[in-house]
Scaffold this motif. Sequence first.
Motif, PDB file in Angstrom:
ATOM      1  N   LYS A 130      16.419  74.669  13.965  1.00  0.00           N
ATOM      2  CA  LYS A 130      15.605  74.944  12.791  1.00  0.00           C
ATOM      3  C   LYS A 130      15.089  76.372  12.869  1.00  0.00           C
ATOM      4  CE  LYS A 130      13.947  70.210  12.033  1.00  0.00           C
ATOM      5  NZ  LYS A 130      12.739  69.343  11.932  1.00  0.00           N
ATOM      6  N   PRO A 131      15.470  77.212  11.910  1.00  0.00           N
ATOM      7  CA  PRO A 131      14.921  78.570  11.926  1.00  0.00           C
ATOM      8  C   PRO A 131      13.430  78.527  11.648  1.00  0.00           C
ATOM      9  CG  PRO A 131      16.148  78.181   9.902  1.00  0.00           C
ATOM     10  CD  PRO A 131      16.375  76.990  10.772  1.00  0.00           C
ATOM     11  N   ALA A 132      12.746  79.572  12.065  1.00  0.00           N
ATOM     12  CA  ALA A 132      11.307  79.647  11.822  1.00  0.00           C
ATOM     13  C   ALA A 132      11.035  79.595  10.326  1.00  0.00           C
ATOM     14  CB  ALA A 132      10.747  80.943  12.408  1.00  0.00           C
ATOM     15  N   ALA A 133       9.915  78.984   9.959  1.00  0.00           N
ATOM     16  CA  ALA A 133       9.564  78.847   8.543  1.00  0.00           C
ATOM     17  C   ALA A 133       9.467  80.200   7.857  1.00  0.00           C
ATOM     18  CB  ALA A 133       8.240  78.090   8.412  1.00  0.00           C
ATOM     19  N   ASP A 134       8.925  81.204   8.574  1.00  0.00           N
ATOM     20  CA  ASP A 134       8.795  82.513   7.944  1.00  0.00           C
ATOM     21  C   ASP A 134      10.160  83.172   7.771  1.00  0.00           C
ATOM     22  OD1 ASP A 134       9.190  82.948  10.651  1.00  0.00           O
ATOM     23  OD2 ASP A 134       7.770  84.598  10.806  1.00  0.00           O
ATOM     24  N   THR A 135      11.117  82.892   8.676  1.00  0.00           N
ATOM     25  CA  THR A 135      12.466  83.429   8.520  1.00  0.00           C
ATOM     26  C   THR A 135      13.163  82.789   7.329  1.00  0.00           C
ATOM     27  OG1 THR A 135      12.678  83.885  10.880  1.00  0.00           O
ATOM     28  CG2 THR A 135      14.725  83.687   9.619  1.00  0.00           C
ATOM     29  N   THR A 136      13.028  81.474   7.189  1.00  0.00           N
ATOM     30  CA  THR A 136      13.623  80.780   6.049  1.00  0.00           C
ATOM     31  C   THR A 136      13.061  81.328   4.743  1.00  0.00           C
ATOM     32  OG1 THR A 136      13.929  78.765   7.356  1.00  0.00           O
ATOM     33  CG2 THR A 136      13.976  78.533   4.962  1.00  0.00           C
ATOM     34  N   ALA A 137      11.752  81.508   4.696  1.00  0.00           N
ATOM     35  CA  ALA A 137      11.126  82.041   3.484  1.00  0.00           C
ATOM     36  C   ALA A 137      11.572  83.473   3.223  1.00  0.00           C
ATOM     37  CB  ALA A 137       9.605  81.980   3.622  1.00  0.00           C
ATOM     38  N   TYR A 138      11.721  84.243   4.300  1.00  0.00           N
ATOM     39  CA  TYR A 138      12.115  85.641   4.154  1.00  0.00           C
ATOM     40  C   TYR A 138      13.478  85.751   3.485  1.00  0.00           C
ATOM     41  CZ  TYR A 138      12.092  90.600   5.349  1.00  0.00           C
ATOM     42  OH  TYR A 138      12.080  91.971   5.266  1.00  0.00           O
ATOM     43  N   PHE A 139      14.385  84.815   3.834  1.00  0.00           N
ATOM     44  CA  PHE A 139      15.737  84.828   3.293  1.00  0.00           C
ATOM     45  C   PHE A 139      15.910  83.804   2.160  1.00  0.00           C
ATOM     46  CE2 PHE A 139      16.210  87.036   7.282  1.00  0.00           C
ATOM     47  CZ  PHE A 139      17.104  88.050   6.964  1.00  0.00           C
ATOM     48  N   SER A 140      14.889  83.701   1.339  1.00  0.00           N
ATOM     49  CA  SER A 140      14.965  82.935   0.079  1.00  0.00           C
ATOM     50  C   SER A 140      15.367  81.477   0.287  1.00  0.00           C
ATOM     51  CB  SER A 140      15.947  83.616  -0.887  1.00  0.00           C
ATOM     52  OG  SER A 140      15.591  84.960  -1.107  1.00  0.00           O
ATOM     53  N   ASP A 141      14.892  80.890   1.378  1.00  0.00           N
ATOM     54  CA  ASP A 141      15.166  79.489   1.690  1.00  0.00           C
ATOM     55  C   ASP A 141      16.659  79.188   1.828  1.00  0.00           C
ATOM     56  OD1 ASP A 141      12.416  78.802   1.675  1.00  0.00           O
ATOM     57  OD2 ASP A 141      12.451  78.646  -0.507  1.00  0.00           O
ATOM     58  N   ALA A 142      17.424  80.171   2.248  1.00  0.00           N
ATOM     59  CA  ALA A 142      18.853  79.959   2.473  1.00  0.00           C
ATOM     60  C   ALA A 142      19.057  78.968   3.620  1.00  0.00           C
ATOM     61  CB  ALA A 142      19.541  81.283   2.804  1.00  0.00           C
ATOM     62  N   PRO A 143      20.064  78.104   3.527  1.00  0.00           N
ATOM     63  CA  PRO A 143      20.351  77.147   4.617  1.00  0.00           C
ATOM     64  C   PRO A 143      21.056  77.871   5.771  1.00  0.00           C
ATOM     65  CG  PRO A 143      21.979  76.897   2.885  1.00  0.00           C
ATOM     66  CD  PRO A 143      20.967  77.916   2.377  1.00  0.00           C
ATOM     67  N   ILE A 144      20.307  78.688   6.474  1.00  0.00           N
ATOM     68  CA  ILE A 144      20.866  79.575   7.493  1.00  0.00           C
ATOM     69  C   ILE A 144      21.651  78.801   8.548  1.00  0.00           C
ATOM     70  CG2 ILE A 144      20.277  81.201   9.331  1.00  0.00           C
ATOM     71  CD1 ILE A 144      17.864  82.053   7.657  1.00  0.00           C
TER      72      ILE A 144
ATOM     73  N   PHE B  34      16.661  80.613  18.681  1.00  0.00           N
ATOM     74  CA  PHE B  34      17.158  80.489  17.309  1.00  0.00           C
ATOM     75  C   PHE B  34      16.001  80.296  16.334  1.00  0.00           C
ATOM     76  CE2 PHE B  34      18.453  78.048  13.626  1.00  0.00           C
ATOM     77  CZ  PHE B  34      19.544  78.769  13.166  1.00  0.00           C
ATOM     78  N   ALA B  35      15.047  79.455  16.723  1.00  0.00           N
ATOM     79  CA  ALA B  35      13.910  79.204  15.843  1.00  0.00           C
ATOM     80  C   ALA B  35      13.115  80.467  15.564  1.00  0.00           C
ATOM     81  CB  ALA B  35      12.995  78.140  16.464  1.00  0.00           C
ATOM     82  N   LYS B  36      13.140  81.386  16.510  1.00  0.00           N
ATOM     83  CA  LYS B  36      12.389  82.630  16.336  1.00  0.00           C
ATOM     84  C   LYS B  36      13.166  83.661  15.544  1.00  0.00           C
ATOM     85  CE  LYS B  36       9.167  85.701  16.837  1.00  0.00           C
ATOM     86  NZ  LYS B  36       7.903  85.568  16.098  1.00  0.00           N
ATOM     87  N   GLN B  37      14.467  83.849  15.876  1.00  0.00           N
ATOM     88  CA  GLN B  37      15.183  84.956  15.242  1.00  0.00           C
ATOM     89  C   GLN B  37      16.629  84.625  14.860  1.00  0.00           C
ATOM     90  OE1 GLN B  37      14.872  87.930  18.408  1.00  0.00           O
ATOM     91  NE2 GLN B  37      17.028  87.604  18.883  1.00  0.00           N
ATOM     92  N   ALA B  38      16.967  83.336  14.840  1.00  0.00           N
ATOM     93  CA  ALA B  38      18.257  82.857  14.352  1.00  0.00           C
ATOM     94  C   ALA B  38      19.445  83.305  15.203  1.00  0.00           C
ATOM     95  CB  ALA B  38      18.479  83.261  12.897  1.00  0.00           C
ATOM     96  N   SER B  39      19.237  83.672  16.467  1.00  0.00           N
ATOM     97  CA  SER B  39      20.357  83.934  17.368  1.00  0.00           C
ATOM     98  C   SER B  39      21.064  82.608  17.638  1.00  0.00           C
ATOM     99  CB  SER B  39      19.856  84.545  18.681  1.00  0.00           C
ATOM    100  OG  SER B  39      19.314  85.826  18.458  1.00  0.00           O
ATOM    101  N   PHE B  40      22.335  82.510  17.290  1.00  0.00           N
ATOM    102  CA  PHE B  40      23.019  81.220  17.275  1.00  0.00           C
ATOM    103  C   PHE B  40      23.440  80.813  18.685  1.00  0.00           C
ATOM    104  CE2 PHE B  40      25.927  77.947  15.839  1.00  0.00           C
ATOM    105  CZ  PHE B  40      25.231  77.441  14.742  1.00  0.00           C
ATOM    106  N   PRO B  41      23.071  79.618  19.137  1.00  0.00           N
ATOM    107  CA  PRO B  41      23.329  79.193  20.514  1.00  0.00           C
ATOM    108  C   PRO B  41      24.808  79.032  20.841  1.00  0.00           C
ATOM    109  CG  PRO B  41      21.602  77.855  19.512  1.00  0.00           C
ATOM    110  CD  PRO B  41      22.239  78.638  18.409  1.00  0.00           C
ATOM    111  N   SER B  42      25.135  79.223  22.111  1.00  0.00           N
ATOM    112  CA  SER B  42      26.479  78.941  22.608  1.00  0.00           C
ATOM    113  C   SER B  42      26.529  77.567  23.259  1.00  0.00           C
ATOM    114  CB  SER B  42      26.906  80.012  23.614  1.00  0.00           C
ATOM    115  OG  SER B  42      26.010  80.080  24.706  1.00  0.00           O
ATOM    116  N   THR B  43      25.460  76.794  23.124  1.00  0.00           N
ATOM    117  CA  THR B  43      25.361  75.443  23.687  1.00  0.00           C
ATOM    118  C   THR B  43      25.368  74.425  22.543  1.00  0.00           C
ATOM    119  OG1 THR B  43      22.954  75.771  23.722  1.00  0.00           O
ATOM    120  CG2 THR B  43      24.137  76.097  25.789  1.00  0.00           C
ATOM    121  N   PRO B  44      26.485  73.747  22.307  1.00  0.00           N
ATOM    122  CA  PRO B  44      26.617  72.851  21.160  1.00  0.00           C
ATOM    123  C   PRO B  44      25.566  71.749  21.071  1.00  0.00           C
ATOM    124  CG  PRO B  44      28.756  73.261  22.135  1.00  0.00           C
ATOM    125  CD  PRO B  44      27.743  73.850  23.072  1.00  0.00           C
ATOM    126  N   SER B  45      25.055  71.285  22.202  1.00  0.00           N
ATOM    127  CA  SER B  45      24.075  70.194  22.156  1.00  0.00           C
ATOM    128  C   SER B  45      22.794  70.608  21.463  1.00  0.00           C
ATOM    129  CB  SER B  45      23.768  69.696  23.568  1.00  0.00           C
ATOM    130  OG  SER B  45      23.164  70.709  24.355  1.00  0.00           O
TER     131      SER B  45
END
Length: 439
Positions: free
Chosen positions: A366-380, A349-360
Amino acid sequence: MRTSTRRSRRLAAIAAVAAMTAGLLAGCSKDSNDDSSNSDGGGKGKTTLTIGTFGVFGYKEAGLYDEYMKLHPDISIKENVTTRTDVYWPKTLTRLQAGSGTDDIQAIEIGNITEAVQTQADKFVDLGKDVDKSQWLGWKTAQATTKDGKTIGLGTDIGPMAICYRKDLFAKAGLETDRTKLAAQWKGDWSKYVAVGKDYMKKAPSGTKFVDSASSVYNAALGGESERYYDKDGNVIWDKSSGVKKSWNAAMAVATSNMSAKLKQFDPTWDQGFAKASFATVACPAWMIGYIEQKSGDSGKGKWDVAAAPTAANWGGSFIGVPVAGKHQKEAVALAKWLTAPEQQAKVFAKQASFPSTPSAYASLKPAADTTAYFSDAPITQIFADSAKTIPVQIFGIKDQPIGTAITDVGILQVEQKGKTPDQGWNAAKAEIKDVLGQ
């Protein structure tokens, strides 16, 4: 992934996406006479484990293969990637049925998991004996478990839905760019999303369309419907399904307008559409975040944003299983368990925001900092988590993936790209589905 046809994965990317699948997702160089590519950890005298996937699963990208090989110096990992699930799965089925030629670990897209469970369970190792199944979402594990309790696959990601949009194009079209206010405009109904598209096209920047394809809208809308192609008893109901009809109508509103770029998802022209900013929105399950970032390139950084989708939905998600025909079952089971553990799912998930199937894993995502910046700091993380909480329970059947492909790649494309009427497109899909079902 996914859909996709990863997503697809799952297709649908199915994929995917399928499809979106996944994938379903990334373009790959050719291997042999299919569209596969290899990555090999190398090493003489080691046990080489092969992993068959479709699209970008994120294991290599997140450094998991290298990490595992460092922890296990006697293991070498080789990944065989096929871009589309609708190519990958038939090939995998042939090898499973032949009892040879499979990889040590095989990925299974959500649209294919019911077929695998009901017709290929004896071809997979029972992984339920080796793991604590409570690590995964209950509905996720149930999808990969037979009636007599055999679990043939461990859950990787799921595909909670959002809308990814180019806020620079929205601004030029004179539309709202704030993600919260924008989501409020289309909340609750995909027809409201189509209405925003009509407003966009009134002042659309030259050479751009509102959405990539009508199929994208179909898959996203269907992901929020509990009734799909099969009922709970395994009967095919696609042509009577209220969920299919609602999703089809939303897709037709797009296909018969001027707001679609008319691109087939996961084809090279779709990839080029991201790079050229040819469309302003795309329905994006979590696994598509990394795909968009990859295909849009540096020029898209800070121009993409993410808003909640009209309805909570799931599109895609996958599993990995261990075929009994594999040469290294014990080692493959150990690797499959490690790759799908909460800690590793969080790293993907931190690398490419693939959402886990493990709730724990959710509390620490935390998405990667560059991914967050790429998507305008959206709360992905928050956007996808909120969607995941209210996704309806869905029933899947043996031919879910090919039925979905018939609707998107035959029915919808007939209308969107060949100028057929919605009735003609529906009938074309119906004929294709009859063939798929052997009717």
